[in-house]
Design a protein around this motif. Sequence first.
Motif, PDB file in Angstrom:
ATOM      1  N   VAL A 380      12.375   1.194 -63.441  1.00  0.00           N
ATOM      2  CA  VAL A 380      11.776   1.875 -64.580  1.00  0.00           C
ATOM      3  C   VAL A 380      10.452   1.180 -64.855  1.00  0.00           C
ATOM      4  O   VAL A 380      10.338  -0.040 -64.696  1.00  0.00           O
ATOM      5  CB  VAL A 380      12.705   1.815 -65.810  1.00  0.00           C
ATOM      6  N   LEU A 381       9.439   1.943 -65.202  1.00  0.00           N
ATOM      7  CA  LEU A 381       8.079   1.407 -65.330  1.00  0.00           C
ATOM      8  C   LEU A 381       8.078   0.092 -66.103  1.00  0.00           C
ATOM      9  O   LEU A 381       8.598   0.014 -67.218  1.00  0.00           O
ATOM     10  CB  LEU A 381       7.182   2.435 -66.017  1.00  0.00           C
ATOM     11  N   ASN A 382       7.547  -0.974 -65.463  1.00  0.00           N
ATOM     12  CA  ASN A 382       7.444  -2.321 -66.018  1.00  0.00           C
ATOM     13  C   ASN A 382       8.793  -3.012 -66.175  1.00  0.00           C
ATOM     14  O   ASN A 382       8.882  -4.068 -66.811  1.00  0.00           O
ATOM     15  CB  ASN A 382       6.709  -2.315 -67.359  1.00  0.00           C
ATOM     16  N   GLY A 383       9.863  -2.430 -65.606  1.00  0.00           N
ATOM     17  CA  GLY A 383      11.169  -3.065 -65.659  1.00  0.00           C
ATOM     18  C   GLY A 383      11.423  -3.932 -64.442  1.00  0.00           C
ATOM     19  O   GLY A 383      10.500  -4.347 -63.735  1.00  0.00           O
ATOM     20  N   LYS A 384      12.706  -4.204 -64.146  1.00  0.00           N
ATOM     21  CA  LYS A 384      13.069  -5.031 -63.012  1.00  0.00           C
ATOM     22  C   LYS A 384      13.314  -4.176 -61.779  1.00  0.00           C
ATOM     23  O   LYS A 384      13.906  -3.111 -61.857  1.00  0.00           O
ATOM     24  CB  LYS A 384      14.334  -5.844 -63.338  1.00  0.00           C
ATOM     25  N   TRP A 385      12.890  -4.689 -60.643  1.00  0.00           N
ATOM     26  CA  TRP A 385      13.068  -3.972 -59.389  1.00  0.00           C
ATOM     27  C   TRP A 385      14.523  -4.037 -58.942  1.00  0.00           C
ATOM     28  O   TRP A 385      15.195  -5.057 -59.113  1.00  0.00           O
ATOM     29  CB  TRP A 385      12.198  -4.574 -58.284  1.00  0.00           C
ATOM     30  N   ALA A 386      15.006  -2.950 -58.320  1.00  0.00           N
ATOM     31  CA  ALA A 386      16.358  -2.904 -57.765  1.00  0.00           C
ATOM     32  C   ALA A 386      16.310  -2.235 -56.399  1.00  0.00           C
ATOM     33  O   ALA A 386      15.603  -1.237 -56.210  1.00  0.00           O
ATOM     34  CB  ALA A 386      17.296  -2.139 -58.691  1.00  0.00           C
ATOM     35  N   PRO A 404      17.458  10.232 -63.128  1.00  0.00           N
ATOM     36  CA  PRO A 404      17.383  10.602 -64.545  1.00  0.00           C
ATOM     37  C   PRO A 404      15.930  10.734 -64.995  1.00  0.00           C
ATOM     38  O   PRO A 404      15.033  10.104 -64.418  1.00  0.00           O
ATOM     39  CB  PRO A 404      18.066   9.427 -65.250  1.00  0.00           C
ATOM     40  N   PRO A 405      15.668  11.535 -66.024  1.00  0.00           N
ATOM     41  CA  PRO A 405      14.290  11.648 -66.523  1.00  0.00           C
ATOM     42  C   PRO A 405      13.737  10.289 -66.926  1.00  0.00           C
ATOM     43  O   PRO A 405      14.438   9.458 -67.504  1.00  0.00           O
ATOM     44  CB  PRO A 405      14.430  12.579 -67.735  1.00  0.00           C
ATOM     45  N   GLY A 406      12.486  10.054 -66.639  1.00  0.00           N
ATOM     46  CA  GLY A 406      11.854   8.794 -66.979  1.00  0.00           C
ATOM     47  C   GLY A 406      10.660   8.513 -66.109  1.00  0.00           C
ATOM     48  O   GLY A 406      10.336   9.284 -65.198  1.00  0.00           O
ATOM     49  N   ASN A 407       9.994   7.388 -66.367  1.00  0.00           N
ATOM     50  CA  ASN A 407       8.841   6.956 -65.592  1.00  0.00           C
ATOM     51  C   ASN A 407       9.272   5.844 -64.637  1.00  0.00           C
ATOM     52  O   ASN A 407       9.839   4.827 -65.069  1.00  0.00           O
ATOM     53  CB  ASN A 407       7.723   6.452 -66.512  1.00  0.00           C
ATOM     54  N   TYR A 408       8.970   6.021 -63.341  1.00  0.00           N
ATOM     55  CA  TYR A 408       9.476   5.100 -62.327  1.00  0.00           C
ATOM     56  C   TYR A 408       8.343   4.625 -61.417  1.00  0.00           C
ATOM     57  O   TYR A 408       7.301   5.266 -61.284  1.00  0.00           O
ATOM     58  CB  TYR A 408      10.537   5.786 -61.458  1.00  0.00           C
ATOM     59  N   GLU A 409       8.624   3.474 -60.781  1.00  0.00           N
ATOM     60  CA  GLU A 409       7.788   2.967 -59.698  1.00  0.00           C
ATOM     61  C   GLU A 409       8.666   2.738 -58.476  1.00  0.00           C
ATOM     62  O   GLU A 409       9.824   2.316 -58.601  1.00  0.00           O
ATOM     63  CB  GLU A 409       7.116   1.657 -60.078  1.00  0.00           C
ATOM     64  N   PHE A 427       4.132   3.050 -56.014  1.00  0.00           N
ATOM     65  CA  PHE A 427       3.813   4.440 -56.344  1.00  0.00           C
ATOM     66  C   PHE A 427       4.538   4.806 -57.629  1.00  0.00           C
ATOM     67  O   PHE A 427       5.753   4.668 -57.725  1.00  0.00           O
ATOM     68  CB  PHE A 427       4.231   5.381 -55.213  1.00  0.00           C
ATOM     69  N   LYS A 428       3.782   5.270 -58.612  1.00  0.00           N
ATOM     70  CA  LYS A 428       4.346   5.648 -59.896  1.00  0.00           C
ATOM     71  C   LYS A 428       4.596   7.154 -59.937  1.00  0.00           C
ATOM     72  O   LYS A 428       3.809   7.938 -59.429  1.00  0.00           O
ATOM     73  CB  LYS A 428       3.401   5.263 -61.038  1.00  0.00           C
ATOM     74  N   ILE A 429       5.720   7.548 -60.556  1.00  0.00           N
ATOM     75  CA  ILE A 429       6.036   8.961 -60.690  1.00  0.00           C
ATOM     76  C   ILE A 429       6.917   9.155 -61.909  1.00  0.00           C
ATOM     77  O   ILE A 429       7.672   8.260 -62.294  1.00  0.00           O
ATOM     78  CB  ILE A 429       6.733   9.509 -59.419  1.00  0.00           C
ATOM     79  N   THR A 430       6.819  10.321 -62.504  1.00  0.00           N
ATOM     80  CA  THR A 430       7.655  10.677 -63.644  1.00  0.00           C
ATOM     81  C   THR A 430       8.689  11.702 -63.207  1.00  0.00           C
ATOM     82  O   THR A 430       8.342  12.755 -62.675  1.00  0.00           O
ATOM     83  CB  THR A 430       6.810  11.253 -64.792  1.00  0.00           C
TER      84      THR A 430
END
Length: 583
Positions: A380-386, A404-409, A427-430
């Motif tokens: 999730v944008l600016n969250g922890k990588w998994a 799920p809906p949200g902003n992701y990298e 790469f960022k995407i919503t």
Amino acid sequence: MKKYTNIVILVAIVSIGFIFTSPDNFLKRFMFGQIITAAPFPPYGLKATVVNYNQINVSWVDDSVNAMSSRKTKEFRLYRRTAYTGNWELIKTTINATHADLNLSPGGYDYKVNACNDIGCSSDSGIISASFSKDTMAPTRPGNFSLPQKEVTDSKANLYWSASIDDIGIRQYNIYRSAGSGNNPSLIASVSLSQVIYTDTSLSPVTNYYYYVEAVDLAKNKSLATATLNIVTLPLGNTGSYIRVVSPNGGECFTLPGNLHVAWTGTGVNQATAYYGGKKIFSGKDTIFDWYMTASVSPTTIGSIKIIVVDDNGKEGTSDTSDAPFAVSRDCKKESISIASTPEVPTNLKAGLVPNGNDILLTWQDNSKNETEFRIYRRVLNGKWALIAKVGPDVTSYTDPNVPPGNYEYDAHACNNSGCSAYSNQFKITAIATLPVDPVKVYTVAELRDGDLVSVGSSSDPDVYIINSHGYKRLFLNEAIFGFYGHLGGFQNIKKIDSTAKNSYRTSGLFKNCEAGDGKVYGVEISGEDTAILHWVNTSGEQAIADDPDFFKKVFCINNNEFNWYQKGLPYTSVNQIPMYSR
């Protein structure tokens, strides 16, 4: 007789004036008093030539060299302004009839010059214009990057690479380094274009360091980075006794029965002993050894090799504590592991929404031949990588289901038994499955900048353009051509504009293959809805500007892929042959 002689002399002077001066100034120079007391005549024949991405050479002719006067030109004063609209600025006072105007920003420029002596200055020459576009083509990635562990000491390491290629030339190479985990690299040095070796002399003993290199061209475009390589420095004051196990190492797998190939690095080694688990498998002076592992050896995922050495001074040292365990199995794929290397980093990672669903499709470019898998990460944008998935070698896509809906990298890297490459671009995407639709921003002309991608948002099949700072736009004729320019960021980077903003930029059909360094300008002839033919505009630059003062302001750079996509027609011999292009 004396009076008659004077008449002959006057005729000779008149003849000389007629031969060596331009006709339009002859009568002025014939006036004997003016020749002695007047300022020089204006220079003529002013020329401006674009030399490269930031230099224009200006030259002119000194008309006073033909004057019948002892008051010749003492200096020239050269003036410049931003094309058509700027204020004139004195940029050079010189005794020469030429000047190299350096360090210019992309755009158009006007020039004029006058000549001065002790009496005064002439009127200005005519005005000449020249322009050039911004270079956006990145250099190729530096090749053959290597970081030999055998050359490492307690404080230094040597980096090697091969030269990059660029259409306008390489400015420098940037070297990045990080310590420990390999995260948070920082720029430690920039070296000249002719230097393809760098010695880092500021290292600490017994420390892991990670490096990569990038090229920068004269327009400051950066290449893709090399793969990230790492070394470990030797202990201080005991360089002869330090050993690092190169192979086997983390993640490698050996099939039973078979040869276990052991390789290590070190200098000044007098005697070395190798142990597998607690069993001695080698003793000698070499730094390479093959041990036949019989079927009776127990499979394990934590196999380890330990090396104990004695140097020429009798000092003892052991292998690197960070050497990772490896696997021993009866069914794993046999690998050639003499000295393995990590894969190249995947590039051009992209993400897109899958129509009529909640899935996100990821694609990337595979740049290596020795990966065993790709690992895909999400946050999730600016969250922890998994880590969300692993796919096999040579796979270049993955569908992330039911996001799920949200902003992701997203991020990815390539891995094999020797380790993993650096991470790809993020790469960022919503994911918009059930998110409310935000109103689309419509940009005004004042908000647009050189190099922006634009499109009229109201169209069901919108044309996509790129604009320049001269008020022109060029059309990407179809989706295939747009796909040749992945570095522009794709459809998500397109700025929506209205018809008024679109029409304020005039459409250009003039292209130049900047990637190939081809200096020719080509005109586009539309041959169908999404097809076109290129014609070389075979005329001089001076004639092109005479026919169309904005000629060079209309020229857009294209790459090899797009250039080769077009059919080629017969050359145009005049600017006036180029079709009007308004789409």
